[in-house]
Scaffold this motif. Structure first.
Motif, PDB file in Angstrom:
ATOM      1  N   UNK A  21       0.824  -1.206   0.000  1.00  0.00           N
ATOM      2  CA  UNK A  21       0.000   0.000   0.000  1.00  0.00           C
ATOM      3  C   UNK A  21       0.863   1.263   0.000  1.00  0.00           C
ATOM      4  N   UNK A  22       1.994   1.219   0.664  1.00  0.00           N
ATOM      5  CA  UNK A  22       2.908   2.364   0.663  1.00  0.00           C
ATOM      6  C   UNK A  22       3.595   2.520  -0.688  1.00  0.00           C
ATOM      7  N   UNK A  23       4.095   1.419  -1.225  1.00  0.00           N
ATOM      8  CA  UNK A  23       4.888   1.491  -2.448  1.00  0.00           C
ATOM      9  C   UNK A  23       4.073   1.986  -3.642  1.00  0.00           C
ATOM     10  N   UNK A  24       2.806   1.562  -3.747  1.00  0.00           N
ATOM     11  CA  UNK A  24       2.036   1.942  -4.942  1.00  0.00           C
ATOM     12  C   UNK A  24       1.716   3.429  -4.974  1.00  0.00           C
ATOM     13  N   UNK A  25       1.840   4.099  -3.836  1.00  0.00           N
ATOM     14  CA  UNK A  25       1.561   5.537  -3.801  1.00  0.00           C
ATOM     15  C   UNK A  25       2.760   6.378  -4.247  1.00  0.00           C
ATOM     16  N   UNK A  26       3.884   5.724  -4.518  1.00  0.00           N
ATOM     17  CA  UNK A  26       5.064   6.412  -5.054  1.00  0.00           C
ATOM     18  C   UNK A  26       5.010   6.312  -6.577  1.00  0.00           C
ATOM     19  N   UNK A  27       4.942   7.439  -7.250  1.00  0.00           N
ATOM     20  CA  UNK A  27       4.836   7.459  -8.710  1.00  0.00           C
ATOM     21  C   UNK A  27       6.179   7.068  -9.328  1.00  0.00           C
TER      22      UNK A  27
ATOM     23  N   UNK B  90      -0.684   9.812  -8.342  1.00  0.00           N
ATOM     24  CA  UNK B  90      -1.767   9.952  -7.372  1.00  0.00           C
ATOM     25  C   UNK B  90      -2.553   8.674  -7.160  1.00  0.00           C
ATOM     26  N   UNK B  91      -1.871   7.537  -7.160  1.00  0.00           N
ATOM     27  CA  UNK B  91      -2.546   6.261  -6.934  1.00  0.00           C
ATOM     28  C   UNK B  91      -3.147   6.237  -5.523  1.00  0.00           C
ATOM     29  N   UNK B  92      -4.434   5.900  -5.452  1.00  0.00           N
ATOM     30  CA  UNK B  92      -5.125   5.763  -4.172  1.00  0.00           C
ATOM     31  C   UNK B  92      -5.607   4.315  -4.042  1.00  0.00           C
ATOM     32  N   UNK B  93      -4.830   3.465  -3.376  1.00  0.00           N
ATOM     33  CA  UNK B  93      -5.236   2.061  -3.269  1.00  0.00           C
ATOM     34  C   UNK B  93      -6.473   1.900  -2.380  1.00  0.00           C
ATOM     35  N   UNK B  94      -7.325   0.973  -2.767  1.00  0.00           N
ATOM     36  CA  UNK B  94      -8.546   0.673  -2.031  1.00  0.00           C
ATOM     37  C   UNK B  94      -8.532  -0.810  -1.669  1.00  0.00           C
ATOM     38  N   UNK B  95      -8.731  -1.136  -0.388  1.00  0.00           N
ATOM     39  CA  UNK B  95      -8.758  -2.525   0.063  1.00  0.00           C
ATOM     40  C   UNK B  95     -10.214  -2.974   0.187  1.00  0.00           C
ATOM     41  N   UNK B  96     -10.549  -4.044  -0.501  1.00  0.00           N
ATOM     42  CA  UNK B  96     -11.894  -4.616  -0.464  1.00  0.00           C
ATOM     43  C   UNK B  96     -11.822  -5.877   0.396  1.00  0.00           C
ATOM     44  N   UNK B  97     -12.207  -5.752   1.645  1.00  0.00           N
ATOM     45  CA  UNK B  97     -12.082  -6.859   2.598  1.00  0.00           C
ATOM     46  C   UNK B  97     -13.131  -7.941   2.324  1.00  0.00           C
ATOM     47  N   UNK B  98     -12.694  -9.195   2.491  1.00  0.00           N
ATOM     48  CA  UNK B  98     -13.602 -10.340   2.457  1.00  0.00           C
ATOM     49  C   UNK B  98     -14.503 -10.298   1.219  1.00  0.00           C
ATOM     50  N   UNK B  99     -13.874 -10.244   0.072  1.00  0.00           N
ATOM     51  CA  UNK B  99     -14.608 -10.200  -1.201  1.00  0.00           C
ATOM     52  C   UNK B  99     -15.585 -11.363  -1.304  1.00  0.00           C
ATOM     53  N   UNK B 100     -16.823 -11.061  -1.634  1.00  0.00           N
ATOM     54  CA  UNK B 100     -17.868 -12.084  -1.679  1.00  0.00           C
ATOM     55  C   UNK B 100     -18.383 -12.362  -3.084  1.00  0.00           C
TER      56      UNK B 100
END
Length: 420
Positions: free
Chosen positions: A19-25, A99-109
């Motif tokens: 999550x940290x690394x993807x926010x570095x362009x 400007x990558x803003x990662x989104x975590x989708x918990x417990x994908x159903x």
């Protein structure tokens, strides 16, 4: 003991790193002539070096070309081949990485995933069948306006996490391990300036593949073709019967290419293709750039002959015009090298089994840094990193698959020591 320790490791921290690394362009730039092509790639390199040094890996450093080198010292008295783990830091120029803003989708159903910053971007199981194996897992996407960067920051995060665990658990016995993070892989320059003597590895594994459990020992062979068209320029007000537009000739060449074969849109599996990637110029002169791909080297020559015949036939219709056709080798099928070192794949396959998966041996309809490294003297198959839908806004990765990749790295390191 190593297997027990490795397979009980959970919540390794790979998600937080990713999550940290993807926010570095770190987007690379094919139009740049510098090394690396963008200075901002070094920003991630510096972060990685600082983290490696904090782990006690004392020789970690970033060189002038944007490569990160580091050594995890052996903790075994047995002589073991030196193994390198490699991933690339840059992201594709095909889609914004700013400007990558990662989104975590918990417990994908299951079901569609609509991204929050652009509701028109929907990740559908009907288009991404691997989602059907992810029910209950935690998925990470971008927000809808950029790519995510799992290609290949998932691999970077996995190697970094494995390094931390190897430094923390001396019970996992291994030989000397090398870490290599490269810039500019996405624009075909990932190993142009790598110093293999300094690296000092015998064999390597890139972490740059897709589906969990997959390992790839075969890539396309690849050439680039440049076609330069010389037209006849005349003032358009007095051009009748005289003007022969190079850009129109170039367009006719593209239009004449086969529609139902020999293109990325019409091929799959082991079929090769000829693909126009750019057209530039004007009336007097125009340039076409193609990539040519096939798993068999002599088929590249067949495809290139067919392409040149098309060019020749079209240009012949325009007296006074001419063309120049040039071919540049890009990389070759790494299987030619890896088949001479069978133990590399055998250990990779066994590591995947020990990490609890059924290994999938695959061929890549593309290339990796490992393609060129193999021919430079460092045999290097490609292990899964877990990312999917690369180079676009629908890119996604599973946290659980990244954890499996971390365990696979640890098993590879331990197995080389065990086999030695």
């Amino acid at each position: 003991m190593s297997d027990l320790i490795i397979n009980t490791l959970t919540n390794s921290g790979v998600e937080e790193r990713f999550l940290r690394y993807v926010q570095v362009d770190t987007q690379s730039d094919p139009s740049s002539s510098t090394y690396p092509s963008t200075e901002k790639q070094k920003n991630l390199g510096r972060i990685l070096v600082d983290e490696l040094l904090a782990l006690g890996i004392d020789d970690a450093h970033l060189d002038e070309y944007g490569y990160v080198y580091a050594t995890i010292p052996a903790n075994s008295n047995t002589p073991v081949p030196v193994i390198c783990f490699c991933s690339h830091m840059d992201t594709s120029p095909d889609c914004s990485g700013t400007g990558v803003k990662p989104v975590v989708h918990r417990n994908y159903q299951g079901g569609d995933i609509t991204l929050p910053d652009d509701s028109s971007v929907v990740i559908k199981p009907s288009e991404h069948p691997d989602l059907r194996n992810q029910v209950g897992n935690d998925l990470i996407t971008a927000s809808g306006t950029t790519l995510l960067g799992a290609d290949d920051k998932a691999g970077v995060a996995e190697i970094m996490t494995a390094a931390q665990l190897l430094m923390t658990y001396p019970e996992i016995k291994h030989g000397t391990l090398k870490i290599l993070f490269t810039p500019d892989e996405e624009i075909g320059r990932g190993v142009d300036k790598v110093d293999l003597t300094k690296l000092g590895a015998d064999f390597a594994y890139t972490l740059d593949g897709e589906t969990a459990g997959s390992i790839e020992d075969e890539t396309f062979s690849a050439d680039g073709v440049t076609v330069l068209i010389n037209g006849v320029s005349v003032h358009p007000g007095f051009a009748k019967g005289k003007l022969q537009s190079a850009i129109k000739i170039a367009s006719e060449i593209i239009h004449t290419l086969p529609k139902d074969r020999l293109s990325p849109e019409s091929t799959n599996s082991r079929e090769g293709f000829v693909h126009p990637v750019s057209i530039n110029g004007g009336v007097e002169q125009a340039t076409l750039e193609f990539i040519v791909r096939d798993f068999v080297d002599n088929q590249l020559e067949t495809h290139e002959r067919e392409l040149e015949n098309i060019v020749k036939t079209v240009v012949a219709k325009y007296p006074g015009c001419s063309y120049r056709f040039s071919v540049k080798e890009q990389y070759r099928n790494m299987k030619q090298v890896l088949d001479k070192h069978l133990q590399i794949m055998e250990i990779g396959l066994e590591a995947i089994r020990r990490a609890g998966m059924q290994p999938l041996r695959r061929s890549i309809r593309g290339g990796t840094d490992g393609s060129r490294l193999s021919f430079m003297g460092l045999p290097c198959p490609n292990v899964f990193a877990g990312g999917h839908a690369f180079h676009g806004r629908q890119e996604w990765v599973s946290v659980q698959d990244m954890e499996k990749a971390v365990r696979t790295i640890l098993h590879i390191a331990a197995l080389w020591e065990e086999h030695a």
